[in-house]
Structures are given as C-alpha cells and as structure tokens.
Motif scaffolding. Structure first.
Motif, PDB file in Angstrom:
ATOM      1  N   UNK A 178       0.686  -1.299  -0.032  1.00 36.98           N
ATOM      2  CA  UNK A 178       0.017   0.165   0.171  1.00 36.98           C
ATOM      3  C   UNK A 178       1.003   1.224   0.056  1.00 36.98           C
ATOM      4  N   UNK A 179       0.786   2.186  -0.952  1.00 33.96           N
ATOM      5  CA  UNK A 179       1.482   3.343  -1.151  1.00 33.96           C
ATOM      6  C   UNK A 179       0.981   4.339   0.147  1.00 33.96           C
ATOM      7  N   UNK A 180       1.795   4.733   0.983  1.00 32.42           N
ATOM      8  CA  UNK A 180       1.258   5.699   2.141  1.00 32.42           C
ATOM      9  C   UNK A 180       2.040   6.935   1.689  1.00 32.42           C
ATOM     10  N   UNK A 181       3.081   7.293   1.140  1.00 32.64           N
ATOM     11  CA  UNK A 181       3.742   8.346   0.853  1.00 32.64           C
ATOM     12  C   UNK A 181       4.399   8.504  -0.794  1.00 32.64           C
ATOM     13  N   UNK A 182       4.327   9.691  -1.013  1.00 32.04           N
ATOM     14  CA  UNK A 182       5.105   9.841  -2.542  1.00 32.04           C
ATOM     15  C   UNK A 182       5.479  11.223  -2.539  1.00 32.04           C
ATOM     16  N   UNK A 183       6.781  11.475  -3.076  1.00 30.61           N
ATOM     17  CA  UNK A 183       7.428  12.733  -2.939  1.00 30.61           C
ATOM     18  C   UNK A 183       8.554  12.663  -4.011  1.00 30.61           C
ATOM     19  N   UNK A 184       8.962  13.915  -4.437  1.00 28.86           N
ATOM     20  CA  UNK A 184      10.019  14.045  -5.413  1.00 28.86           C
ATOM     21  C   UNK A 184      11.511  14.305  -4.607  1.00 28.86           C
ATOM     22  N   UNK A 185      12.228  13.273  -5.092  1.00 20.62           N
ATOM     23  CA  UNK A 185      13.704  13.671  -4.646  1.00 20.62           C
ATOM     24  C   UNK A 185      14.523  14.700  -5.404  1.00 20.62           C
ATOM     25  N   UNK A 186      14.195  14.642  -6.692  1.00 19.56           N
ATOM     26  CA  UNK A 186      14.713  15.593  -7.864  1.00 19.56           C
ATOM     27  C   UNK A 186      13.648  15.762  -8.700  1.00 19.56           C
ATOM     28  N   UNK A 187      13.938  16.872  -9.649  1.00 21.60           N
ATOM     29  CA  UNK A 187      12.991  17.092 -10.910  1.00 21.60           C
ATOM     30  C   UNK A 187      12.307  15.844 -11.563  1.00 21.60           C
ATOM     31  N   UNK A 227       8.566   6.184  -3.112  1.00 21.64           N
ATOM     32  CA  UNK A 227       7.289   5.780  -2.770  1.00 21.64           C
ATOM     33  C   UNK A 227       7.621   5.265  -1.506  1.00 21.64           C
ATOM     34  N   UNK A 228       6.723   5.349  -0.403  1.00 17.02           N
ATOM     35  CA  UNK A 228       6.874   4.580   0.754  1.00 17.02           C
ATOM     36  C   UNK A 228       5.744   3.628   1.019  1.00 17.02           C
ATOM     37  N   UNK A 229       5.845   2.301   1.188  1.00 16.43           N
ATOM     38  CA  UNK A 229       4.905   1.323   1.052  1.00 16.43           C
ATOM     39  C   UNK A 229       4.995   0.781   2.407  1.00 16.43           C
ATOM     40  N   UNK A 230       3.647   0.266   2.956  1.00 14.94           N
ATOM     41  CA  UNK A 230       3.629  -0.559   3.888  1.00 14.94           C
ATOM     42  C   UNK A 230       2.591  -1.644   3.482  1.00 14.94           C
ATOM     43  N   UNK A 231       2.859  -2.914   4.229  1.00 16.17           N
ATOM     44  CA  UNK A 231       2.153  -3.789   3.860  1.00 16.17           C
ATOM     45  C   UNK A 231       0.662  -3.707   3.836  1.00 16.17           C
ATOM     46  N   UNK A 232      -0.352  -4.063   2.951  1.00 17.14           N
ATOM     47  CA  UNK A 232      -1.588  -3.807   3.015  1.00 17.14           C
ATOM     48  C   UNK A 232      -2.327  -4.618   4.106  1.00 17.14           C
ATOM     49  N   UNK A 233      -1.803  -5.704   4.611  1.00 14.27           N
ATOM     50  CA  UNK A 233      -1.838  -6.209   5.951  1.00 14.27           C
ATOM     51  C   UNK A 233      -0.136  -6.195   6.573  1.00 14.27           C
ATOM     52  N   UNK A 234      -0.286  -5.631   7.634  1.00 11.28           N
ATOM     53  CA  UNK A 234       0.616  -4.937   8.514  1.00 11.28           C
ATOM     54  C   UNK A 234       1.865  -6.361   8.501  1.00 11.28           C
TER      55      UNK A 234
END
Length: 365
Positions: free
Chosen positions: A29-38, A43-50
């Motif tokens: 499950x994607x829980x965060x998304x951010x740009x490192x550069x242009x 993407x930070x993921x966690x298990x959909x089931x922990x």
C-alpha cells in the motif's frame, strides 16, 4: 467515536505484532510519495496487511503491473534500510521510453496498491562482507548505496564509508539532504561528488570535482581506495569507465562489485519474430509438454514467452536474476551469470534472458 474505525492504539499494536515478510509475493500500500529531484520520485509502502520487512541492504523488489492489458515486471532497488522495518521505500527515476518508471511516476498515488515479489539480489552487504567501504554511484544507481549507508550508520558506530556520487548537476543530486545529515553525524562517513556542471555550487560544502570520474579524481577524493571494498552502481558506460580506471590503477578486482538496472520498453516476441528461415539451424526447447523451435540467436526467454508460460523477466539484461531457470538436458551459452551462485551454476541454473541454445534443451521453470 466510530466503532468501525481502528484507534491509533490498535493500529500501533498491529504494527508491532505484525509478522515478518522475508520473501515471496506481498501486496503493498503506497502511504507516501515525494520528489527527490525534478525527475526522481520516491514511494513509501507498507504491507496492506501489516508486516515487518526483512531484506539485505542493496536488494531489490520486482513490481508486477498491468499496463495496457499486459502484466509487466520491473525490478527496483529498495532505497530504505532494513533497520526501519515497518515500511519500505522504492526510488524511481523517469527515463525516456521507460514504460514502468514513467507509469509509476505519473500514475501511482497514495492509497494505491501494487503487487511485488522479492527481495532478491546478491549485490548486498550480507553476501558481500567488508570492513571498509567505497560506494561509487551515478544517477539512480545511488539507491542501493543509500540503503547500505543507512543500514551501516543505523547499526554500527564508526562505519568506515567513502561515498562518491556522480551526477549531471546539483539539481540532479538524489538524497542530498539526507546524505548531508549522515555526514554531519558520522565522522567516518566521507561524502564527495563529481558533477558534469554546476560544480562551483558545491565546492564550498564538499570535496567536489568537475567532469567525469577518472583516476586522478578517484585518488584525490578517496586516497585510500586501494584498501576498500568497492560497490558500484549506475549506467553501463559509467560502470565500464570505473572498471577501466580501477584496472589501470592496479586495484584488486576481487574487491570490486557492481549492480545495474535499466527500465527499457518490454520487448514483445511475436510469432513472426520466431519464424525460421529454411537456412537457419533450429534447436528444440522443451518445457514440460511444450516444445518450441529456436534459432541459436534467440534467447530462452523468447521461447518461454512465445509459449505463453509464466516467467518474471524484470531487467531483461542478465542482472536481476528474476528469470532464473534450470537446464536439465542439453547445452546452452550464457552472456551473464551475474546473479547466480556457484552452486546454482553447478546445478544447471541459467538466466533465461541471457542464454541461447547450442543444442536441443530441456528446461524446468
């Protein structure tokens, strides 16, 4: 209070008591998304089931995506550290004609799920032990080095790391702020850069050179490189250049280790592509009850895909090891054995993308 909504306490308890994921398929499950550069996205993921993620620093995941009606596999190095096991981070660079990389950067959003398998890869700190490290990277090849660095600095005091990264310009420096913090807090971490342009913007902060890596720059920036185990990752021309430089300088190449990933367009093998001319000497590929005639110029992977058999072919360049299969009869020729162990080679395992027939062959997937 909504009784159907788990409290933070319940969620924390689930995370702390979650099982360990070590290998196999996992729904992320994607829980965060951010740009490192242009042009680089994390993407930070966690298990959909922990789950708690267990992997070796430097290993990769293989993502499975359905794009335009076809299931496509691509491998991406894990850029986070196993010392922080409750989530996992993958960092992706947009590239021209990069089918999956560009799809992820544009389309994958927080709240989306993706299936992945792994972790895999022998380019890691467990399978390649060392006491003094030199991480040499270019472009998005920095991702395994970043994972390795975070692991070492999280788990050791005084880990002896020289980190030399090459990039086009200051705006292309991936993980710059995070590496700055590591350098500030770890006296044995030596960070330097080689930039093709904008080098004057960094010289006040770092040991930095303009241009491309060469023997003089390497000797100046990492004077004790001969005493270190060297890990290299980046585009193929970069790695070829590094290898040539080190050979010229008399480096012990048994202490040289490299990894490389690309994200080219998935090649589709059509029936017309596999049609043989009367002059072509064909060999027979047998897999279970399936048979396919291949020319000496066609790979095992082409035959397997033409038969519609399931196989993961993530990098398609003999690096990731996802298309490993076993030859039980017949003779083949391989251009890469990079991710195979000596025991696997002895048992007849090959990489389908990098192996061609030299006789009739029986294969086990």
């Amino acid at each position: 209070m909504n009784l159907d909504t788990p409290s933070k306490l319940d969620t924390d308890e689930q995370q702390l008591s979650s099982p360990t994921w070590q290998h196999g398929e996992v729904e992320l499950l994607c829980v965060e998304k951010w740009h490192e550069t242009h042009d680089v996205v994390s993407f930070r993921f966690q298990g959909k089931s922990p789950v708690k993620f267990q992997f070796k620093p430097g290993q990769f995941l293989t993502f499975m995506h359905e794009i335009n009606g076809a299931v496509i596999h691509r491998s991406y190095t894990i850029s986070s550290s196993p010392s922080r096991p409750y989530s996992i981070v993958v960092t992706v660079k947009r590239i021209e004609a990069g089918l999956v990389s560009n799809y992820l950067a544009e389309s994958l959003q927080v709240g989306d799920t993706v299936m992945a398998t792994g972790p895999d890869g022998v380019f890691n700190l467990v399978d390649i032990p060392a006491t003094k490290y030199l991480f040499l990277s270019a472009g998005s090849g920095i991702t395994p080095m970043y994972s390795m660095t975070r692991w070492l600095t999280d788990t050791q005091v005084g880990a002896d790391i020289a980190f030399l990264h090459c990039a086009k310009s200051k705006k292309d420096l991936i993980f710059k702020e995070a590496l700055d913090k590591i350098a500030l807090n770890n006296s044995c971490f030596d960070l330097s850069y080689i930039l093709e342009s904008d080098v004057e913007k960094l010289t006040a902060e770092y040991s930095c050179r303009a241009g491309r890596i060469n023997g003089q720059y390497l000797s100046e920036l990492v004077s004790d490189f001969q005493d270190r185990t060297i890990f290299v990752c980046g585009p193929a021309p970069f790695m070829s250049g590094v290898r040539a430089v080190l050979s010229e300088l008399g480096f012990d190449m048994s202490q040289y280790h490299q990894e490389s990933f690309g994200d080219g367009i998935m090649q589709t093998t059509s029936t017309a592509t596999l049609a043989q001319t009367p002059e072509t000497k064909n060999f027979m590929l047998s897999i279970g009850d399936r048979q396919r005639a291949l020319s000496p110029e066609q790979s095992l992977l082409e035959g397997i895909e033409a038969e519609g058999l399931p196989i993961i072919a993530a990098c398609r360049s003999g690096v990731c090891g996802a298309c490993k299969c076993q030859v039980v009869e017949g003779e083949t020729e391989s251009s890469s054995q990079m991710s195979l162990t000596p025991d696997e080679i002895e048992q007849g395992f090959v990489l389908a993308c990098s192996t061609k027939l030299k006789s009739d062959v029986t294969l086990v997937l």
